[in-house]
Design a protein around this motif. Structure first.
Motif, PDB file in Angstrom:
ATOM      1  N   ASP A 192       0.859  -1.182   0.000  1.00 33.49           N
ATOM      2  CA  ASP A 192       0.000   0.000   0.000  1.00 33.49           C
ATOM      3  C   ASP A 192       0.895   1.230   0.000  1.00 33.49           C
ATOM      4  N   ARG A 193       0.784   2.042  -1.037  1.00 40.22           N
ATOM      5  CA  ARG A 193       1.654   3.221  -1.144  1.00 40.22           C
ATOM      6  C   ARG A 193       1.195   4.365  -0.262  1.00 40.22           C
ATOM      7  N   TYR A 194      -0.019   4.285   0.296  1.00 42.43           N
ATOM      8  CA  TYR A 194      -0.538   5.360   1.118  1.00 42.43           C
ATOM      9  C   TYR A 194      -0.419   5.094   2.615  1.00 42.43           C
ATOM     10  N   ALA A 195      -0.278   3.830   3.015  1.00 43.18           N
ATOM     11  CA  ALA A 195      -0.261   3.495   4.435  1.00 43.18           C
ATOM     12  C   ALA A 195       0.573   2.243   4.637  1.00 43.18           C
ATOM     13  N   ASN A 196       0.335   1.553   5.755  1.00 44.01           N
ATOM     14  CA  ASN A 196       1.114   0.362   6.057  1.00 44.01           C
ATOM     15  C   ASN A 196       0.739  -0.782   5.116  1.00 44.01           C
ATOM     16  N   HIS A 197       1.685  -1.672   4.862  1.00 41.12           N
ATOM     17  CA  HIS A 197       1.405  -2.847   4.051  1.00 41.12           C
ATOM     18  C   HIS A 197       0.467  -3.769   4.832  1.00 41.12           C
ATOM     19  N   THR A 198      -0.544  -4.273   4.163  1.00 40.56           N
ATOM     20  CA  THR A 198      -1.589  -5.054   4.825  1.00 40.56           C
ATOM     21  C   THR A 198      -1.287  -6.536   4.761  1.00 40.56           C
ATOM     22  N   GLU A 199      -1.308  -7.184   5.911  1.00 45.82           N
ATOM     23  CA  GLU A 199      -1.159  -8.635   5.952  1.00 45.82           C
ATOM     24  C   GLU A 199      -2.465  -9.277   5.519  1.00 45.82           C
ATOM     25  N   LEU A 200      -2.407 -10.097   4.465  1.00 46.19           N
ATOM     26  CA  LEU A 200      -3.606 -10.699   3.896  1.00 46.19           C
ATOM     27  C   LEU A 200      -3.851 -12.116   4.391  1.00 46.19           C
ATOM     28  N   CYS A 201      -2.842 -12.971   4.271  1.00 43.10           N
ATOM     29  CA  CYS A 201      -2.995 -14.389   4.627  1.00 43.10           C
ATOM     30  C   CYS A 201      -1.685 -14.911   5.204  1.00 43.10           C
ATOM     31  N   THR A 202      -1.782 -15.951   6.007  1.00 45.18           N
ATOM     32  CA  THR A 202      -0.609 -16.555   6.617  1.00 45.18           C
ATOM     33  C   THR A 202      -0.688 -18.075   6.515  1.00 45.18           C
ATOM     34  N   LEU A 203       0.480 -18.698   6.662  1.00 44.93           N
ATOM     35  CA  LEU A 203       0.573 -20.162   6.623  1.00 44.93           C
ATOM     36  C   LEU A 203       1.872 -20.589   7.285  1.00 44.93           C
ATOM     37  N   ARG A 204       1.807 -21.648   8.062  1.00 38.65           N
ATOM     38  CA  ARG A 204       3.014 -22.249   8.647  1.00 38.65           C
ATOM     39  C   ARG A 204       3.086 -23.714   8.227  1.00 38.65           C
ATOM     40  N   VAL A 205       4.252 -24.102   7.682  1.00 40.82           N
ATOM     41  CA  VAL A 205       4.466 -25.468   7.205  1.00 40.82           C
ATOM     42  C   VAL A 205       5.635 -26.071   7.987  1.00 40.82           C
ATOM     43  N   PRO A 206       5.372 -26.938   8.974  1.00 37.33           N
ATOM     44  CA  PRO A 206       6.474 -27.653   9.636  1.00 37.33           C
ATOM     45  C   PRO A 206       7.111 -28.635   8.649  1.00 37.33           C
ATOM     46  N   LEU A 207       8.413 -28.531   8.460  1.00 39.96           N
ATOM     47  CA  LEU A 207       9.083 -29.354   7.452  1.00 39.96           C
ATOM     48  C   LEU A 207       9.103 -30.829   7.823  1.00 39.96           C
ATOM     49  N   LYS A 208       8.991 -31.138   9.097  1.00 32.21           N
ATOM     50  CA  LYS A 208       8.991 -32.545   9.489  1.00 32.21           C
ATOM     51  C   LYS A 208       7.706 -33.249   9.048  1.00 32.21           C
ATOM     52  N   GLU A 209       6.673 -32.475   8.704  1.00 30.48           N
ATOM     53  CA  GLU A 209       5.415 -33.071   8.264  1.00 30.48           C
ATOM     54  C   GLU A 209       5.345 -33.269   6.755  1.00 30.48           C
ATOM     55  N   VAL A 210       6.352 -32.784   6.030  1.00 29.36           N
ATOM     56  CA  VAL A 210       6.373 -32.957   4.575  1.00 29.36           C
ATOM     57  C   VAL A 210       6.937 -34.345   4.272  1.00 29.36           C
ATOM     58  N   LYS A 211       6.136 -35.197   3.705  1.00 34.21           N
ATOM     59  CA  LYS A 211       6.535 -36.583   3.473  1.00 34.21           C
ATOM     60  C   LYS A 211       7.633 -36.667   2.406  1.00 34.21           C
ATOM     61  N   LYS A 212       8.603 -37.533   2.693  1.00 34.01           N
ATOM     62  CA  LYS A 212       9.694 -37.860   1.758  1.00 34.01           C
ATOM     63  C   LYS A 212      10.558 -36.664   1.380  1.00 34.01           C
ATOM     64  N   LEU A 213      10.493 -35.580   2.180  1.00 32.96           N
ATOM     65  CA  LEU A 213      11.323 -34.420   1.857  1.00 32.96           C
ATOM     66  C   LEU A 213      12.805 -34.736   2.021  1.00 32.96           C
ATOM     67  N   LEU A 214      13.155 -35.472   3.090  1.00 34.26           N
ATOM     68  CA  LEU A 214      14.561 -35.769   3.372  1.00 34.26           C
ATOM     69  C   LEU A 214      15.018 -37.076   2.738  1.00 34.26           C
ATOM     70  N   THR A 215      14.100 -37.898   2.304  1.00 28.33           N
ATOM     71  CA  THR A 215      14.487 -39.190   1.725  1.00 28.33           C
ATOM     72  C   THR A 215      14.500 -39.180   0.204  1.00 28.33           C
ATOM     73  N   SER A 216      13.825 -38.218  -0.396  1.00 23.34           N
ATOM     74  CA  SER A 216      13.777 -38.149  -1.857  1.00 23.34           C
ATOM     75  C   SER A 216      14.236 -36.763  -2.321  1.00 23.34           C
ATOM     76  N   PRO A 217      15.262 -36.697  -3.173  1.00 21.69           N
ATOM     77  CA  PRO A 217      15.793 -35.398  -3.597  1.00 21.69           C
ATOM     78  C   PRO A 217      14.960 -34.721  -4.686  1.00 21.69           C
ATOM     79  N   GLU A 218      13.866 -35.286  -5.072  1.00 24.95           N
ATOM     80  CA  GLU A 218      13.057 -34.680  -6.127  1.00 24.95           C
ATOM     81  C   GLU A 218      12.285 -33.474  -5.591  1.00 24.95           C
ATOM     82  N   ILE A 219      11.717 -32.684  -6.495  1.00 26.34           N
ATOM     83  CA  ILE A 219      10.953 -31.495  -6.127  1.00 26.34           C
ATOM     84  C   ILE A 219       9.544 -31.918  -5.709  1.00 26.34           C
TER      85      ILE A 219
END
Length: 395
Positions: A192-219
């Motif tokens: 916002d060029r006239y005032a403070n930037h507005t927070e619209l949405c939020t999200l938290r992703v714990p990486l330990k809950e992402v399946k196969k993130l550490l066992t598979s190097p794929e995207i």
């Protein structure tokens, strides 16, 4: 007899029956107003409820100033439900962990922000310019306030509520054990060029809950529903009236309450609030006029009681919107405070001004998105020459 001449021999009985019918109708009307569930009773009860609400608004904040403004009932038939809630905001992101190899001594965590769809609308009638902030935090059961380790930010994309970014951020020198303790905080903001930037949405992703993130190097391509932001920065009491003959709109900035100036302003001594009001074009969002109140030094619950006026034709009320923003004046005193009270030329410039910071804002007008803000505006239009006062939430 008159009865016999005009109504015949049964005239007296006809008059007696008509009188009895009139009395019966009168008794039924009284019973309707006294019996719960009848139309008359409900109308009286609704009228009494409105009067009690107006009286309570006159006695208590947050909807009026005692002895200053005339309270007007601001109830409206406007829908308070946001239709966009049926279409949640979704984030598309990618995660990849590249373990240590012959070429890479340590592992790498690659975070990709692909796109965001269906962001909430701006507070006032203007297009969005969203960007996404990514923070990697270390979260544990014993640490409620997570430690921020890395921060990234995408570019802003103009004129869209569904921006496409396709940007990646790399965190080097990461061990698998560390990744399990990390969480990715993703926050969508509107620039916002006239005032403070507005927070619209939020999200938290714990990486330990992402399946196969550490066992598979794929995207790993992931879709998440983001939570609409509920961040608020306090309340402001505004009294608005319109004088049709003078074609003038007045906005009384009464006071602020429960202002959450931290962490934007470090301490109360540095919080020097004032209110800036911008008159914006309802179609383009461009600034047309601006006015502001005086600033108060180190005021936790500031009271301004200042009236700002704007010349407006009745036709402009259909398109004009006002952005009311609370700012903190940033004033830095010079080391030699003894010279501040002297008449020397240096003492006039004893305070160095730097860029002020915006705490929060609220939009008023027909194009405003909030139900309370829009109802306030319609109450002003429906009650000319009367000041309508309402507490608004700063966002």
């Amino acid at each position: 007899m008159v009865d016999a001449e005009f109504l015949g021999p049964w005239g007296r009985f006809v008059l007696i029956g008509a009188g009895a019918a009139a009395v019966l109708v009168f008794l039924l009307i009284i019973a309707c107003f006294l019996t719960p569930g009848c139309i008359g009773y409900e109308c009286v009860r609704k009228r009494r409820s409105i009067c009690e609400n107006v009286e309570s608004q006159g006695r208590d904040s947050p909807n009026s100033i005692n002895g200053t403004f005339e309270s007007i009932e601001t109830a409206s038939t406007l829908p308070k439900d946001d239709p966009l809630k049926d279409f949640p905001t979704e984030l598309t992101m990618s995660l990849q962990y590249l373990p240590a190899s012959a070429e890479n001594v340590t592992g790498k965590l690659v975070i990709g922000i692909e796109a965001v769809s269906n962001l909430p609308q701006k507070q006032y009638n203007c297009t969005l310019e969203p960007y996404v902030a990514v923070n990697i935090v270390k979260q544990s059961w014993s640490n409620r306030n997570p430690e921020k380790l890395h921060s990234f930010r995408t570019r802003g994309v103009r004129h869209t509520a569904s921006p496409i970014y396709r940007e990646t951020f790399v965190v080097a020198d990461v061990k698998p054990q560390e990744v399990k303790e990390w969480a990715v905080d993703v926050t969508a903001y509107d620039h916002d060029r006239y005032a403070n930037h507005t927070e619209l949405c939020t999200l938290r992703v714990p990486l330990k809950e992402v399946k196969k993130l550490l066992t598979s190097p794929e995207i790993h391509l992931l879709n998440y529903k983001m939570k609409r932001s509920s961040k608020e920065f306090g309340n402001i009491l505004l009294g608005i009236s319109y004088l049709p003959t003078a074609q003038r709109l007045t906005i009384n900035v009464a006071r602020l309450a429960n202002v959450k100036f931290a962490p934007t302003v470090p301490t109360l001594n540095d919080f020097n609030p004032y209110v800036r009001i911008l008159m914006l074009n309802g179609k383009t969002g461009r600034k047309m006029k601006k006015k502001k109140t005086k600033f108060l030094r180190a005021a936790a619950q500031p009271e301004f009681n200042e009236t700002l006026t704007f010349d407006l034709t009745f036709a402009q009320l259909e398109t004009i919107q006002f952005l009311v923003a609370v700012w903190s004046k940033n004033i830095i005193a010079e080391e030699n405070s003894s010279e501040q009270h002297s008449d020397s030329e240096e003492s006039i410039n004893s305070y160095k001004k730097s860029k002020d910071v915006c705490i929060g804002k609220v939009a008023i007008g027909k194009g405003a998105r909030g139900a309370t803000e829009k109802a306030h505006w319609f109450a002003v239009l429906q009650n000319p020459r009367k000041i309508v006062t309402v507490w608004h939430t700063l966002k």
